[in-house]
Design a protein around this motif. Structure first.
Motif, PDB file in Angstrom:
ATOM      1  N   LEU A  20      13.344 -40.478  34.163  1.00 50.54           N
ATOM      2  CA  LEU A  20      13.704 -40.639  32.747  1.00 50.54           C
ATOM      3  C   LEU A  20      15.288 -40.407  32.941  1.00 50.54           C
ATOM      4  N   LYS A  21      15.959 -41.151  32.226  1.00 53.46           N
ATOM      5  CA  LYS A  21      17.627 -41.174  32.086  1.00 53.46           C
ATOM      6  C   LYS A  21      18.163 -40.992  30.716  1.00 53.46           C
ATOM      7  N   VAL A  22      18.620 -39.773  30.545  1.00 54.13           N
ATOM      8  CA  VAL A  22      19.328 -39.750  29.161  1.00 54.13           C
ATOM      9  C   VAL A  22      20.775 -39.899  29.555  1.00 54.13           C
ATOM     10  N   GLU A  23      21.356 -41.051  28.736  1.00 56.00           N
ATOM     11  CA  GLU A  23      22.462 -41.718  28.846  1.00 56.00           C
ATOM     12  C   GLU A  23      23.656 -40.787  28.576  1.00 56.00           C
ATOM     13  N   ALA A  24      24.783 -40.664  29.009  1.00 52.74           N
ATOM     14  CA  ALA A  24      25.931 -40.014  28.850  1.00 52.74           C
ATOM     15  C   ALA A  24      26.421 -40.227  27.399  1.00 52.74           C
ATOM     16  N   ARG A  25      26.703 -39.300  26.571  1.00 52.40           N
ATOM     17  CA  ARG A  25      26.947 -39.734  25.149  1.00 52.40           C
ATOM     18  C   ARG A  25      28.484 -40.540  24.879  1.00 52.40           C
ATOM     19  N   LYS A  26      29.110 -40.377  25.919  1.00 53.62           N
ATOM     20  CA  LYS A  26      30.509 -41.159  25.958  1.00 53.62           C
ATOM     21  C   LYS A  26      30.629 -42.035  27.340  1.00 53.62           C
ATOM     22  N   PRO A  27      29.901 -43.201  27.287  1.00 48.52           N
ATOM     23  CA  PRO A  27      29.727 -44.013  28.478  1.00 48.52           C
ATOM     24  C   PRO A  27      31.010 -44.437  29.076  1.00 48.52           C
ATOM     25  N   ALA A  28      32.398 -44.398  28.489  1.00 47.49           N
ATOM     26  CA  ALA A  28      33.489 -44.885  28.796  1.00 47.49           C
ATOM     27  C   ALA A  28      34.149 -43.490  29.434  1.00 47.49           C
ATOM     28  N   LYS A  29      33.749 -42.564  29.564  1.00 48.40           N
ATOM     29  CA  LYS A  29      34.129 -41.573  30.049  1.00 48.40           C
ATOM     30  C   LYS A  29      33.192 -40.774  31.023  1.00 48.40           C
ATOM     31  N   LYS A  30      32.285 -41.595  31.320  1.00 49.27           N
ATOM     32  CA  LYS A  30      31.120 -41.093  32.291  1.00 49.27           C
ATOM     33  C   LYS A  30      31.637 -41.086  33.744  1.00 49.27           C
ATOM     34  N   ARG A  63      29.820 -36.631  29.640  1.00 53.76           N
ATOM     35  CA  ARG A  63      30.168 -37.376  30.637  1.00 53.76           C
ATOM     36  C   ARG A  63      29.069 -37.698  31.856  1.00 53.76           C
ATOM     37  N   PHE A  64      27.944 -37.076  31.719  1.00 54.43           N
ATOM     38  CA  PHE A  64      26.996 -37.281  32.697  1.00 54.43           C
ATOM     39  C   PHE A  64      25.649 -38.010  31.966  1.00 54.43           C
ATOM     40  N   ASP A  65      25.138 -38.949  32.811  1.00 48.16           N
ATOM     41  CA  ASP A  65      23.600 -39.246  32.406  1.00 48.16           C
ATOM     42  C   ASP A  65      22.988 -38.132  33.019  1.00 48.16           C
ATOM     43  N   VAL A  66      21.884 -37.584  32.284  1.00 50.48           N
ATOM     44  CA  VAL A  66      20.973 -36.663  32.811  1.00 50.48           C
ATOM     45  C   VAL A  66      19.711 -37.302  33.571  1.00 50.48           C
ATOM     46  N   VAL A  67      19.265 -37.021  34.461  1.00 47.28           N
ATOM     47  CA  VAL A  67      18.351 -37.886  35.215  1.00 47.28           C
ATOM     48  C   VAL A  67      17.343 -36.641  35.543  1.00 47.28           C
ATOM     49  N   GLY A  68      15.801 -37.233  35.172  1.00 48.88           N
ATOM     50  CA  GLY A  68      14.647 -36.217  35.771  1.00 48.88           C
ATOM     51  C   GLY A  68      13.908 -37.055  36.460  1.00 48.88           C
ATOM     52  N   VAL A  69      13.520 -36.675  37.790  1.00 49.08           N
ATOM     53  CA  VAL A  69      12.588 -37.326  38.536  1.00 49.08           C
ATOM     54  C   VAL A  69      11.367 -36.373  38.797  1.00 49.08           C
TER      55      VAL A  69
END
Length: 167
Positions: A20-30, A63-69
């Motif tokens: 599951l990936k929760v995308e960064a809130r500000k993709p341009a600053k990721k 600034r980060f996508d949060v990923v759970g594996v």
């Protein structure tokens, strides 16, 4: 995601891993992905990723996508089937029902008997997946996902047993 059941046989049997990936809130600053694991063992990393706003700062979430594996056998990943029926499983677990911890000698004997029955069931019925559920395999799975999201290095936050996984 389908991944090799055994990494020494990458074109052989596979296992399915929940991601599951929760995308960064500000993709341009990721700046990358933050992989998370709650430890346990037995905790769901996908659930921890989903709950990221409860424990990560806004500056990290921006600034980060949060990923759970989810590790093999945990959460949404393929599960070990140790018994051919729920009845068989219930009989094996009989000595653990209602016990957070056995206190008396009688409780301990029943608990040990049940745990041994579960061990026998999982080492026979669930042999293929149970034999591929090591910390090393979970780390390999996470590294495959790191490459899949395009990160050059792993950025990781682990709790409890998850700290050992990070090492």
């Amino acid at each position: 995601v389908k991944l090799p059941l055994y990494y020494d046989d990458p074109k052989g049997r596979t296992t399915e891993i929940a991601v599951l990936k929760v995308e960064a809130r500000k993709p341009a600053k990721k700046i990358g992905s933050l992989f998370v694991n709650p430890g346990g063992p037995g905790g769901s990393s996908t659930e921890l990723a989903l709950l990221a706003p409860a424990y990560l700062s806004d500056s990290v979430l921006e600034r980060f996508d949060v990923v759970g594996v989810d590790p093999r056998g945990i959460g949404g990943s393929d599960q070990v089937r140790c018994f051919s029926s729920v009845r068989e499983q219930s009989l094996a677990l009989k000595g653990t029902v209602g016990l957070a911890f056995p206190y008396t000698a009688k409780e301990e004997a029943g608990y040990v008997k049940s745990v041994k029955a579960v061990g026998r069931g999982c080492s026979s019925t669930g042999r293929s997946l149970a034999g591929a559920m090591s910390t090393a395999e979970v780390a390999r799975d996470m590294d495959v996902m790191r490459r899949a999201v395009g990160d050059r290095k792993l950025t990781y936050l682990g709790f409890s047993y998850g700290t050992a996984l990070g090492q």
